[in-house]
Design a protein around this motif. Structure first.
Motif, PDB file in Angstrom:
ATOM      1  N   LEU A   1      95.673 123.898  22.358  1.00 41.27           N
ATOM      2  CA  LEU A   1      94.767 123.859  21.174  1.00 41.27           C
ATOM      3  C   LEU A   1      93.916 122.533  21.153  1.00 41.27           C
ATOM      4  N   LEU A   2      94.500 121.530  21.614  1.00 39.18           N
ATOM      5  CA  LEU A   2      93.754 120.224  21.678  1.00 39.18           C
ATOM      6  C   LEU A   2      92.546 120.405  22.849  1.00 39.18           C
ATOM      7  N   CYS A   3      92.878 121.001  23.931  1.00 39.64           N
ATOM      8  CA  CYS A   3      91.634 121.317  24.968  1.00 39.64           C
ATOM      9  C   CYS A   3      90.596 122.300  24.460  1.00 39.64           C
ATOM     10  N   TRP A  48      79.145 111.161  26.346  1.00 43.54           N
ATOM     11  CA  TRP A  48      80.483 111.213  26.116  1.00 43.54           C
ATOM     12  C   TRP A  48      81.225 112.265  26.938  1.00 43.54           C
ATOM     13  N   VAL A  49      80.746 113.350  27.063  1.00 38.32           N
ATOM     14  CA  VAL A  49      81.138 114.394  27.953  1.00 38.32           C
ATOM     15  C   VAL A  49      81.146 113.926  29.521  1.00 38.32           C
ATOM     16  N   LEU A  50      80.001 113.320  29.797  1.00 42.65           N
ATOM     17  CA  LEU A  50      80.065 112.700  31.386  1.00 42.65           C
ATOM     18  C   LEU A  50      81.205 111.724  31.489  1.00 42.65           C
ATOM     19  N   VAL A  51      81.545 110.925  30.444  1.00 39.85           N
ATOM     20  CA  VAL A  51      82.759 109.902  30.811  1.00 39.85           C
ATOM     21  C   VAL A  51      84.107 110.703  30.236  1.00 39.85           C
ATOM     22  N   GLY A  52      84.079 111.339  29.218  1.00 46.01           N
ATOM     23  CA  GLY A  52      85.243 112.009  28.831  1.00 46.01           C
ATOM     24  C   GLY A  52      85.875 112.874  29.714  1.00 46.01           C
ATOM     25  N   LEU A  53      85.306 113.917  30.182  1.00 45.18           N
ATOM     26  CA  LEU A  53      85.586 114.966  31.115  1.00 45.18           C
ATOM     27  C   LEU A  53      86.344 114.451  32.136  1.00 45.18           C
ATOM     28  N   ALA A  62      82.532 119.445  22.872  1.00 45.20           N
ATOM     29  CA  ALA A  62      81.689 118.997  23.960  1.00 45.20           C
ATOM     30  C   ALA A  62      80.401 119.950  23.978  1.00 45.20           C
ATOM     31  N   VAL A  63      80.665 121.342  23.601  1.00 42.56           N
ATOM     32  CA  VAL A  63      79.804 122.514  23.690  1.00 42.56           C
ATOM     33  C   VAL A  63      78.852 121.858  22.661  1.00 42.56           C
ATOM     34  N   VAL A  64      79.332 121.441  21.379  1.00 32.11           N
ATOM     35  CA  VAL A  64      78.142 121.135  20.153  1.00 32.11           C
ATOM     36  C   VAL A  64      77.490 119.814  20.474  1.00 32.11           C
ATOM     37  N   LEU A  65      78.160 119.050  21.159  1.00 23.81           N
ATOM     38  CA  LEU A  65      77.354 117.874  21.631  1.00 23.81           C
ATOM     39  C   LEU A  65      76.257 118.063  22.745  1.00 23.81           C
ATOM     40  N   MET A  66      76.381 119.262  23.567  1.00 28.34           N
ATOM     41  CA  MET A  66      75.592 119.345  24.662  1.00 28.34           C
ATOM     42  C   MET A  66      74.539 120.253  23.996  1.00 28.34           C
ATOM     43  N   SER A  82      94.605 127.773  35.082  1.00 28.32           N
ATOM     44  CA  SER A  82      95.151 127.258  33.776  1.00 28.32           C
ATOM     45  C   SER A  82      94.184 127.129  32.787  1.00 28.32           C
ATOM     46  N   LEU A  83      94.419 127.073  31.333  1.00 27.29           N
ATOM     47  CA  LEU A  83      93.602 126.758  30.434  1.00 27.29           C
ATOM     48  C   LEU A  83      92.521 125.809  30.477  1.00 27.29           C
ATOM     49  N   PRO A  84      93.295 124.563  30.712  1.00 23.26           N
ATOM     50  CA  PRO A  84      92.303 123.403  30.969  1.00 23.26           C
ATOM     51  C   PRO A  84      91.498 123.445  32.069  1.00 23.26           C
TER      52      PRO A  84
END
Length: 93
Positions: free
Chosen positions: A66-68, A46-51, A75-79, A14-16
């Motif tokens: 789309l939201l995913c 935030w990625v470590l918590v959000g994912l 997340a990529v921009v943050l990383m 799946s996409l997600p």
């Protein structure tokens, strides 16, 4: 029933799930030799918590494709910003 309805395709990624694996791969790359380890951590926390939170609540709160994609891009921009620090990100690379 027709023969068409009896055909069941095999499991498709799946996409997600694909986006989650992609985000984890970028996370691993961003953690490798960052400019400053503390800055990296503060950017990607935030990625470590959000994912994991999104994975745990995916059945109760399903997200659109789309939201995913937008969450994965953010997340990529943050990383990337955490790896180089935002002030030193190489432009165009």
């Amino acid at each position: 029933m027709s023969a068409v309805s009896d055909v069941r395709p095999g499991p498709r990624p799946s996409l997600p799930a694909a986006l989650a694996w992609g985000v984890l791969a970028v996370l691993a790359l961003s953690a490798w030799n960052p400019h400053d380890r503390m800055t990296w951590f503060l950017e990607v926390v935030w990625v470590l918590v959000g994912l994991p939170l999104l994975v745990l609540t995916r059945r109760r709160f399903p997200l659109s494709g789309l939201l995913c994609c937008l969450l994965a891009a953010h997340a990529v921009v943050l990383m990337v910003g955490g790896h180089y620090t935002y002030a030193e990100v190489p432009v165009g690379e």
